[in-house]
Scaffold this motif. Structure first.
Motif, PDB file in Angstrom:
ATOM      1  N   ALA A 195      16.513   7.403   1.118  1.00  0.00           N
ATOM      2  CA  ALA A 195      16.055   7.201  -0.264  1.00  0.00           C
ATOM      3  C   ALA A 195      15.332   8.436  -0.784  1.00  0.00           C
ATOM      4  N   LYS A 196      15.513   8.715  -2.060  1.00  0.00           N
ATOM      5  CA  LYS A 196      14.831   9.827  -2.706  1.00  0.00           C
ATOM      6  C   LYS A 196      13.665   9.291  -3.532  1.00  0.00           C
ATOM      7  N   PRO A 197      12.556  10.010  -3.556  1.00  0.00           N
ATOM      8  CA  PRO A 197      11.429   9.577  -4.387  1.00  0.00           C
ATOM      9  C   PRO A 197      11.823   9.562  -5.856  1.00  0.00           C
ATOM     10  N   ILE A 198      11.483   8.501  -6.539  1.00  0.00           N
ATOM     11  CA  ILE A 198      11.775   8.377  -7.972  1.00  0.00           C
ATOM     12  C   ILE A 198      10.471   8.530  -8.738  1.00  0.00           C
ATOM     13  N   LYS A 199      10.515   9.306  -9.811  1.00  0.00           N
ATOM     14  CA  LYS A 199       9.345   9.468 -10.661  1.00  0.00           C
ATOM     15  C   LYS A 199       9.279   8.268 -11.591  1.00  0.00           C
ATOM     16  N   GLY A 200       8.497   7.293 -11.184  1.00  0.00           N
ATOM     17  CA  GLY A 200       8.464   6.017 -11.896  1.00  0.00           C
ATOM     18  C   GLY A 200       8.681   4.895 -10.899  1.00  0.00           C
ATOM     19  N   ARG A 201       8.831   3.683 -11.359  1.00  0.00           N
ATOM     20  CA  ARG A 201       8.988   2.551 -10.454  1.00  0.00           C
ATOM     21  C   ARG A 201      10.397   2.485  -9.864  1.00  0.00           C
ATOM     22  N   HIS A 202      10.464   2.143  -8.591  1.00  0.00           N
ATOM     23  CA  HIS A 202      11.731   1.921  -7.900  1.00  0.00           C
ATOM     24  C   HIS A 202      11.739   0.435  -7.524  1.00  0.00           C
ATOM     25  N   ILE A 203      12.331  -0.375  -8.371  1.00  0.00           N
ATOM     26  CA  ILE A 203      12.248  -1.830  -8.223  1.00  0.00           C
ATOM     27  C   ILE A 203      12.875  -2.311  -6.917  1.00  0.00           C
ATOM     28  N   ASN A 204      13.995  -1.726  -6.527  1.00  0.00           N
ATOM     29  CA  ASN A 204      14.629  -2.133  -5.270  1.00  0.00           C
ATOM     30  C   ASN A 204      13.726  -1.842  -4.076  1.00  0.00           C
ATOM     31  N   MET A 205      13.127  -0.652  -4.073  1.00  0.00           N
ATOM     32  CA  MET A 205      12.241  -0.280  -2.978  1.00  0.00           C
ATOM     33  C   MET A 205      11.043  -1.222  -2.910  1.00  0.00           C
TER      34      MET A 205
ATOM     35  N   ALA B  61       0.824  -1.211   0.000  1.00  0.00           N
ATOM     36  CA  ALA B  61       0.000   0.000   0.000  1.00  0.00           C
ATOM     37  C   ALA B  61       0.858   1.261   0.000  1.00  0.00           C
ATOM     38  N   GLU B  62       2.180   1.080  -0.120  1.00  0.00           N
ATOM     39  CA  GLU B  62       3.093   2.218  -0.113  1.00  0.00           C
ATOM     40  C   GLU B  62       3.067   2.950  -1.455  1.00  0.00           C
ATOM     41  N   ASN B  63       3.779   4.059  -1.526  1.00  0.00           N
ATOM     42  CA  ASN B  63       3.863   4.820  -2.769  1.00  0.00           C
ATOM     43  C   ASN B  63       4.536   4.004  -3.872  1.00  0.00           C
ATOM     44  N   THR B  64       3.850   3.853  -4.979  1.00  0.00           N
ATOM     45  CA  THR B  64       4.399   3.211  -6.176  1.00  0.00           C
ATOM     46  C   THR B  64       3.494   3.563  -7.343  1.00  0.00           C
ATOM     47  N   THR B  65       4.069   3.669  -8.511  1.00  0.00           N
ATOM     48  CA  THR B  65       3.249   3.982  -9.686  1.00  0.00           C
ATOM     49  C   THR B  65       2.215   2.883  -9.939  1.00  0.00           C
ATOM     50  N   LEU B  66       2.475   1.689  -9.434  1.00  0.00           N
ATOM     51  CA  LEU B  66       1.508   0.597  -9.579  1.00  0.00           C
ATOM     52  C   LEU B  66       0.218   0.884  -8.811  1.00  0.00           C
ATOM     53  N   ASN B  67       0.315   1.773  -7.797  1.00  0.00           N
ATOM     54  CA  ASN B  67      -0.866   2.177  -7.036  1.00  0.00           C
ATOM     55  C   ASN B  67      -1.403   3.524  -7.497  1.00  0.00           C
ATOM     56  N   GLY B  68      -0.878   4.002  -8.643  1.00  0.00           N
ATOM     57  CA  GLY B  68      -1.344   5.274  -9.193  1.00  0.00           C
ATOM     58  C   GLY B  68      -0.614   6.492  -8.676  1.00  0.00           C
ATOM     59  N   ASP B  69       0.505   6.284  -7.965  1.00  0.00           N
ATOM     60  CA  ASP B  69       1.263   7.410  -7.431  1.00  0.00           C
ATOM     61  C   ASP B  69       2.277   7.919  -8.451  1.00  0.00           C
ATOM     62  N   LYS B  70       2.665   9.178  -8.308  1.00  0.00           N
ATOM     63  CA  LYS B  70       3.649   9.773  -9.222  1.00  0.00           C
ATOM     64  C   LYS B  70       5.075   9.366  -8.855  1.00  0.00           C
ATOM     65  N   TYR B  71       5.298   9.128  -7.564  1.00  0.00           N
ATOM     66  CA  TYR B  71       6.651   8.855  -7.097  1.00  0.00           C
ATOM     67  C   TYR B  71       6.716   7.561  -6.278  1.00  0.00           C
ATOM     68  N   SER B  72       7.925   7.031  -6.172  1.00  0.00           N
ATOM     69  CA  SER B  72       8.149   5.814  -5.392  1.00  0.00           C
ATOM     70  C   SER B  72       8.232   6.142  -3.908  1.00  0.00           C
ATOM     71  N   GLU B  73       8.130   5.106  -3.087  1.00  0.00           N
ATOM     72  CA  GLU B  73       8.240   5.253  -1.631  1.00  0.00           C
ATOM     73  C   GLU B  73       9.668   5.630  -1.248  1.00  0.00           C
ATOM     74  N   ASN B  74       9.793   6.391  -0.147  1.00  0.00           N
ATOM     75  CA  ASN B  74      11.135   6.743   0.334  1.00  0.00           C
ATOM     76  C   ASN B  74      11.273   6.601   1.849  1.00  0.00           C
TER      77      ASN B  74
END
Length: 300
Positions: A60-70, A39-52
């Motif tokens: 960690a810095k928010p990435i615009k797009g998927r952050h696979i490691n996160m 339920a964290e920030n991820t583009t898969l959930n419709g968010d603009k940035y990744s979880e940090n």
């Protein structure tokens, strides 16, 4: 009468407020397991940035797009961490409260089945594991309803406890307005529950913790080893237990599947539980148990 936006800086203060826990326990010990994975920030959930927040990637810095490691670090919590912790709690017969994020629970039926069979309490941890600080009130209200409805659908009954964590200035108002919660834990302001009153309505606040919390494994000033975590929990326990001779208190311990569920950390939790279980005059309980006890015995 207090203004809506005033702060209570006094609390119990110098009052001789005597608490009596069940069986005259000197301390009420409460373990929370946060279930947030998925339920964290991820583009898969419709968010603009990744979880940090709260992962092994400190800073960690928010990435615009998927952050696979996160994403995979969060997945560890649901795939492995939960099950390692669940096995420990079942072996030690520890009653716990789950702070469950609605979307996260929805994505893992196996975890939900285990929670039901273990009779853990499920308190709502919101619909999403995101920061609600700047989320508009109508959206936050909608998310609160989604969270309640999802937990009710999965577990057959609505949650009676609420904790957003990354809450907004509107969160407490929404909990009051919703009206179905026995307690709210979006507070860190005391070692005992207390009542908050607004417009002739009252709500029980059961404070949570950010210091007796495994999140400090992933903060700049935090725990580097399991020994650090154990020592801090033990020191907190010992202080509150000693105070409990005259004035019993409550101790919360906050855990996360993806953090304390790692092999190098879970030993510290096991060590602390073994230590706490040696005391016959400590009440290890769920948050809902504390709420019901407080409502019955300290209604005002």
């Amino acid at each position: 009468m207090k203004k809506k936006n005033s702060r209570n800086m006094i609390g119990y203060g110098s009052r001789k407020f005597k608490v009596e826990w069940p069986n005259k326990a000197r301390l009420a010990l409460q373990i929370v397991l946060n279930y947030e994975e998925g339920a964290e920030n991820t583009t898969l959930n419709g968010d603009k940035y990744s979880e940090n927040f709260l992962s092994e990637i400190i800073g960690a810095k928010p990435i615009k797009g998927r952050h696979i490691n996160m994403e995979s670090l969060y997945e560890y919590g649901s795939r492995r961490g939960f099950w390692r912790l669940h096995k420990l709690f079942q072996k030690k017969k520890i009653p716990i409260t789950i702070f469950g994020v609605g979307m996260a629970l929805e994505k893992n039926p196996d975890v939900c089945k285990a929670i039901k069979e273990a009779n853990y309490e499920v308190a709502s941890h919101g619909w999403r594991w995101i920061d609600y600080q700047n989320i508009k009130k109508p959206i936050e209200k909608k998310h609160m309803k989604l969270a309640i409805d999802k937990i009710k659908k999965i577990f057959g009954k609505r949650p009676l406890g609420w904790y957003t964590g990354r809450c907004s200035p509107n969160t407490r108002d929404l909990v009051f307005e919703e009206g179905g919660f026995l307690y709210d834990s979006d507070s860190y302001s005391d070692d005992l529950p207390y009542w908050e009153i607004r417009n002739k309505k009252k709500l029980l606040i059961i404070p949570y913790t950010l210091d007796n919390n495994d999140m400090r494994f992933t903060t700049n000033q935090g725990f580097n080893t399991g020994d650090h975590f154990f020592s801090y929990l033990k020191d907190s326990f010992d202080t509150l237990y000693e105070e409990g001779k005259e004035n019993p208190k409550m101790m919360s311990v906050g855990l996360h599947c993806r953090l304390i569920g790692r092999p190098g950390r879970i030993g510290s939790l096991k060590k602390f539980l073994d230590y706490a279980l040696k005391f016959n005059d400590v009440w290890i309980c769920k948050r809902i148990d504390i709420a019901k006890h407080w409502i019955k015995n300290y209604p005002s």
